[in-house]
Design an enzyme around this catalytic site. Structure first.
Site, PDB file in Angstrom:
ATOM      1  N   GLU A  52       0.826  -1.201   0.000  1.00 46.05           N
ATOM      2  CA  GLU A  52       0.000   0.000   0.000  1.00 46.05           C
ATOM      3  C   GLU A  52       0.867   1.261   0.000  1.00 46.05           C
ATOM      4  O   GLU A  52       0.600   2.225  -0.723  1.00 46.05           O
ATOM      5  CB  GLU A  52      -0.918   0.015   1.235  1.00 46.05           C
ATOM      6  CG  GLU A  52      -1.827  -1.199   1.338  1.00 46.05           C
ATOM      7  CD  GLU A  52      -1.202  -2.352   2.116  1.00 46.05           C
ATOM      8  OE1 GLU A  52      -1.953  -3.167   2.661  1.00 46.05           O
ATOM      9  OE2 GLU A  52       0.048  -2.432   2.178  1.00 46.05           O
ATOM     10  N   CYS A  86       0.143   0.768   8.005  1.00 48.40           N
ATOM     11  CA  CYS A  86      -0.341   1.249   6.705  1.00 48.40           C
ATOM     12  C   CYS A  86      -1.717   1.896   6.829  1.00 48.40           C
ATOM     13  O   CYS A  86      -2.033   2.856   6.116  1.00 48.40           O
ATOM     14  CB  CYS A  86      -0.409   0.097   5.710  1.00 48.40           C
ATOM     15  SG  CYS A  86       1.200  -0.597   5.282  1.00 48.40           S
ATOM     16  N   GLY A 295      18.677 -34.747  -1.901  1.00 44.89           N
ATOM     17  CA  GLY A 295      18.718 -36.032  -2.581  1.00 44.89           C
ATOM     18  C   GLY A 295      17.551 -36.914  -2.201  1.00 44.89           C
ATOM     19  O   GLY A 295      16.543 -36.463  -1.639  1.00 44.89           O
ATOM     20  N   SER A 301      12.199 -38.438   3.505  1.00 46.84           N
ATOM     21  CA  SER A 301      11.856 -38.093   4.889  1.00 46.84           C
ATOM     22  C   SER A 301      10.727 -37.060   4.937  1.00 46.84           C
ATOM     23  O   SER A 301       9.845 -37.127   5.797  1.00 46.84           O
ATOM     24  CB  SER A 301      13.089 -37.573   5.640  1.00 46.84           C
ATOM     25  OG  SER A 301      13.540 -36.344   5.108  1.00 46.84           O
TER      26      SER A 301
END
Length: 361
Positions: A52, A86, A295, A301
């Site tokens: 904004e 803002c 890898g 996992s």
């Protein structure tokens, strides 16, 4: 121009910021007056300034903003952080109407700005701009509230799913265009996670090497359980990037203090870093998007724990056979109904390679 088109433009602004705004969400904003767009903004790198304010800053004569409409893909902030709220600036400049795609679920905001705007006499319209905007915001909310960042897995393999030969040779299985798209993926994620095996075998830099996007190389999280990696590796030569190293809580080594490297002691399970704990820690640091380029073991996992949200699988038109290394190691699945389920959301041919994008069901 129609309201729907304004929504689409604000959405495009938000997607410009993806991967660069850590620890803030990527947000888009446009300012409209007399049916014309007078400014566009998106969250700037590291969240300063917010979308904004970025849009407001583009307007030279701030008096031109009075009576204008503001379109935001997320509720403006109402709390003091690295920047002032803002919402205060929006009120001060006398916008007449604010369109918000989604209320911010951050407990520090969560409708406070909406109430403040209404109290100041500014009309507020909350209306979902699009499913893409909602998904973008939800990634931030899930990480902030649920400690679950959005995790994308990138795999580059042969057509039969091999990522390297048995002697760990993997350069180059896929073509240069596929590799460029892989670099673009890096630029769209705030951080990467990788195991020591890939670093030892390939000695990669893990940066974004596309013209104009080198400054968007993500932070790196390395799973180095025993703190075995040598600091002479290429990944440690980039002093302007933040690197985190997860190591086992059973290690008693003295850890040197280095400017851009932070060591994180983490519990281990079955002689491996507990990946769920590691992911939660990454989230607690403010990262919401993680790219995995590890890898077969790391990929497995994460899949075992159902942590992968999306897979980008690049397959070359090449066959290696049983002598190669699989893209994903053993998941210990014996029954069909235990298979990890994903939807194919996109597929395209890239100069002979195939990119398939899968999203978790």
């Amino acid at each position: 121009m129609s309201e729907r088109n304004y929504f689409k433009i604000a959405e495009r602004m938000a997607f410009r910021a993806v991967g660069t705004t850590y620890p803030n969400p990527p947000v888009g904003a446009i300012i409209v007056k007399n049916d014309s767009i007078i400014s566009r903004g998106w969250t700037q790198p590291k969240g300063i300034p917010h979308a904004e304010i970025h849009a407001i800053n583009q307007v030279k004569n701030k008096k031109d903003i009075q009576g204008a409409h503001l379109y935001c893909t997320l509720e403006p902030c109402s709390h003091e952080g690295k920047t002032s709220p803002c919402v205060n600036k929006i009120i001060d400049l006398k916008f007449s109407k604010v369109f918000i795609s989604q209320v911010d679920k951050n407990p520090l905001v969560n409708c406070r700005s909406v109430k403040k705007l209404k109290s100041a006499g500014i009309r507020v319209v909350i209306k979902n701009f699009s499913d893409r905007v909602k998904e973008l915001n939800d990634i931030f909310f899930n990480s902030l509230i649920g400690n679950k960042p959005y995790i994308s897995l990138k795999i580059a393999s042969t057509a039969d799913g091999k990522i390297a030969t048995n002697s760990f040779k993997s350069k180059w299985i896929t073509n240069s265009t596929s590799r460029m798209i892989g670099h673009k993926l890096r630029s769209l994620n705030e951080c990467m996670i990788i195991g020591t095996g890939t670093i030892r075998k390939d000695d990669p830099r893990l940066d974004c090497r596309l013209d104009g996007l080198s400054n968007r190389s993500p932070a790196i999280f390395i799973l180095d359980r025993n703190l075995d990696l040598k600091k002479g590796l290429k990944v440690f030569s980039q002093k302007n990037r933040k690197i985190y190293i997860f190591y086992s809580d059973k290690i008693k080594k003295r850890i040197p203090k280095l400017k851009n490297i932070e060591h994180i002691k983490t519990r281990e399970v079955n002689k491996e870093i507990d990946i769920k704990t590691a992911i939660k820690k990454i989230s607690s640091l403010g990262y919401t998007r993680i790219l995995v380029e590890g890898g077969a073991t790391l990929s497995a996992s994460l899949l075992k724990e159902n942590l992968i949200d999306e897979i980008y699988w690049f397959r070359a038109s090449k066959i290696m056979g049983n002598s190669g290394i699989n893209a994903i190691s053993n998941l210990n699945i014996d029954e069909i109904y235990h298979l990890k389920k994903f939807n194919l959301t996109n597929s395209k041919i890239i100069d002979g390679d195939q990119l398939s994008v899968y999203r978790r069901k």
